[in-house]
Enzyme design. Structure first.
Site, PDB file in Angstrom:
ATOM      1  N   HIS A   1       0.841  -1.244   0.041  1.00 21.46           N
ATOM      2  CA  HIS A   1       0.053   0.117  -0.028  1.00 21.46           C
ATOM      3  C   HIS A   1       0.792   1.235  -0.161  1.00 21.46           C
ATOM      4  CE1 HIS A   1      -3.195  -2.584   1.485  1.00 21.46           C
ATOM      5  NE2 HIS A   1      -2.344  -3.263   2.062  1.00 21.46           N
TER       6      HIS A   1
ATOM      7  N   SER B   1      15.029  22.096 -15.513  1.00 25.31           N
ATOM      8  CA  SER B   1      14.034  23.102 -15.758  1.00 25.31           C
ATOM      9  C   SER B   1      14.568  24.249 -16.242  1.00 25.31           C
ATOM     10  CB  SER B   1      13.249  23.199 -14.250  1.00 25.31           C
ATOM     11  OG  SER B   1      12.354  24.450 -14.549  1.00 25.31           O
TER      12      SER B   1
ATOM     13  N   LYS C   1      16.462  22.229 -10.225  1.00 21.50           N
ATOM     14  CA  LYS C   1      15.711  21.002 -10.639  1.00 21.50           C
ATOM     15  C   LYS C   1      16.736  19.912 -11.316  1.00 21.50           C
ATOM     16  CE  LYS C   1      11.410  20.476 -10.570  1.00 21.50           C
ATOM     17  NZ  LYS C   1      10.257  19.702 -10.188  1.00 21.50           N
TER      18      LYS C   1
ATOM     19  N   GLU D   1       9.721   9.207 -16.542  1.00 17.52           N
ATOM     20  CA  GLU D   1       8.233   9.451 -16.664  1.00 17.52           C
ATOM     21  C   GLU D   1       7.682   9.069 -18.165  1.00 17.52           C
ATOM     22  OE1 GLU D   1       9.691  13.532 -15.482  1.00 17.52           O
ATOM     23  OE2 GLU D   1       7.492  13.713 -15.111  1.00 17.52           O
TER      24      GLU D   1
END
Ligand code: ARG
Length: 462
Positions: free
Chosen positions: A160, A281, A287, A294
């Site tokens: 979970h 970024s 970043k 992704e």
């Protein structure tokens, strides 16, 4: 010809096609990718026709030579593809005619574009099964290298996405090795089933010429000729099975990518991804984004989409060939390209990533992750029923939570206030290292188990 109708089939036509007809009809824009398979199929067909006395040896030789010239023109980038010639089969044949003249027109004896395209596409998908297999082996090797480096690194195991029990890094890597091994099995099963040759089924009914289907099947590396000509030209199960294996594999890649996204976040810091597979970024200088992960996570969308699209095209088609089936290729091409890219990117990311071993170990101890070890100790040492031990442990967890400490930090006296049978020995099982070392059941997370599995996989992948 007295009109501008198609030179290959225009005998009964008084006029050429409308421009829109040509646009909707043409597949050359994408099926040019089948050129190598098309030429291989035609060369095998010509050799067989000559061996059976259907073509003269000199015609067959001219055809086979000419096809090699076409091949080198396409590979050299000098071939001029024509949309008025619909597809790769007609483009190749038309160019062959320009090159060798009259014998080119004899190549299409005892064959149709229906069995031709079914053969070409099968050969192409078969190659993709092999490519997927090779890429999966590379990825599994990268995972094994990680598993070997960290067979005994301790990290939290989750259910979970809540901390459950400590596990080892090697064990976690090997879980993916198991998944990707099953993917190999699916591609291999699909390959075995698809390896029957449609060539010689002709349009749908077979042919009256004395062809040798076993010879062409063998020349093209098939196990046997497909046994029913109607089925041979109308079957696209092989592409669907490839897409199905690809979708499951992409799902595995997506799950793993999701973990890398979570693990590389500032909140987790379980791994550092290499610069080579990250981006920055344009506005936030601090970043480092896990873009490759992704994108891998997202590829399942196109691949599953391709499977749904092709199933939908095929459903409800009467036997045998229907032009609907021309819609089979683009989806499969895109799915295969996406899968190969995702596999290669994942392999690179896995090879390059660095586990933050201390962070992993600290996180492994959080969330009372050794509570099950405590309950097991009560069962083993005090002969309690597991349900009772579960209850006692739950009380101890609540106590530790109230005090804001870990289970191992509870003083023995306070533990004994919950159950007076508890002794000093309990502290042996409360450390995360002890916890993982104790899970020696087959397939368990203990470093010794993990090392045994690594050895087994290394032997298998040798
Ligand atoms: N371009 C067609 C395809 O990709 C080749 C087969 C055409 N056959 C036919 N009878 N029109 O499916």
């Amino acid at each position: 010809m007295t009109n501008d109708s198609n030179a290959m089939w225009g005998g009964r036509f008084a006029a050429g096609p409308d421009a829109i007809m040509e646009a909707i009809n043409a597949s050359i824009g994408f099926d040019k990718r089948l050129y190598a398979q098309d030429i291989a199929g035609s060369r095998a067909h010509a050799a067989m026709l000559a061996a059976r006395g259907i073509l003269t040896d000199s015609d067959a030789a001219a055809i086979r030579e000419g096809l090699l010239t076409v091949l080198s023109e396409i590979e050299g980038g000098t071939f001029r593809f024509r949309t008025d010639l619909e597809d790769i089969h007609m483009n190749v044949e038309a160019r062959l005619k320009e090159l060798i003249g009259e014998p080119a027109g004899r190549l299409h004896t005892a064959r149709s574009r229906n069995d031709q395209v079914a053969t070409d596409f099968r050969l192409w998908v078969r190659d993709q099964c092999d490519a997927a297999d090779a890429a999966l082996v590379m990825l599994m090797r990268a995972l094994l290298a990680q598993a070997e480096a960290g067979a005994d690194w301790v990290m939290p195991g989750f259910t979970h996405l809540q901390v459950a029990q400590p596990v080892t890094w090697g064990h976690h890597m090997l879980a993916y090795v198991e998944m990707f091994a099953r993917d190999r099995g699916r591609f291999s099963d699909a390959r075995t089933r698809m390896n029957e040759c449609p060539l010689g089924a002709a349009a749908l009914a077979g042919t009256s010429f004395p062809i040798d289907r076993a010879a062409t099947a063998e020349a093209l590396g098939f196990d046997r000729p497909a046994a029913n000509s109607l089925d041979a030209v109308s079957d696209r199960d092989f592409a669907l099975e490839f897409l199905s294996a690809a979708a499951i594999c992409a799902m595995h890649l997506s799950r793993m990518a999701e973990e890398l996204v979570i693990w590389s976040s500032a909140q987790f810091r379980f791994v550092s991804l290499s610069d080579r597979f990250s981006t920055g970024s344009s506005i936030m200088p601090q970043k480092k984004n896990p873009d490759a992960a992704e994108l891998i996570r997202a590829k399942i969308g196109r691949i599953l989409g391709a499977q749904v699209a092709l199933l939908t095209v095929m459903k409800g088609l009467p036997l045998a060939y229907s032009k609907d089936m021309q819609e089979d290729k683009e989806q499969v091409f895109d799915a295969a390209d996406s899968l190969m890219l995702a596999l290669a990117a994942m392999e690179g990311m896995v090879r390059d990533m660095t586990a933050n071993v201390e962070v992993l170990e600290t996180a492994a101890a959080a969330g009372f992750s050794t509570a099950t070890d405590l309950a097991d100790w009560l069962v083993r040492e005090l002969d309690m029923a597991f349900r009772d031990a579960h209850h006692v442990t739950g009380t101890l967890v609540a106590l530790a939570e109230k005090k804001g400490c870990d289970l191992a930090e509870l003083p023995l006296e306070e533990m004994r206030s919950v159950h007076d049978g508890i002794t000093q020995g309990v502290f042996d099982v409360l450390g995360v290292r002890n916890s993982v070392a104790s899970r020696t059941s087959y397939g368990g997370t203990a470093p010794d188990q993990v090392r045994a599995q690594i050895a087994r996989w290394k032997e298998k992948l040798r």
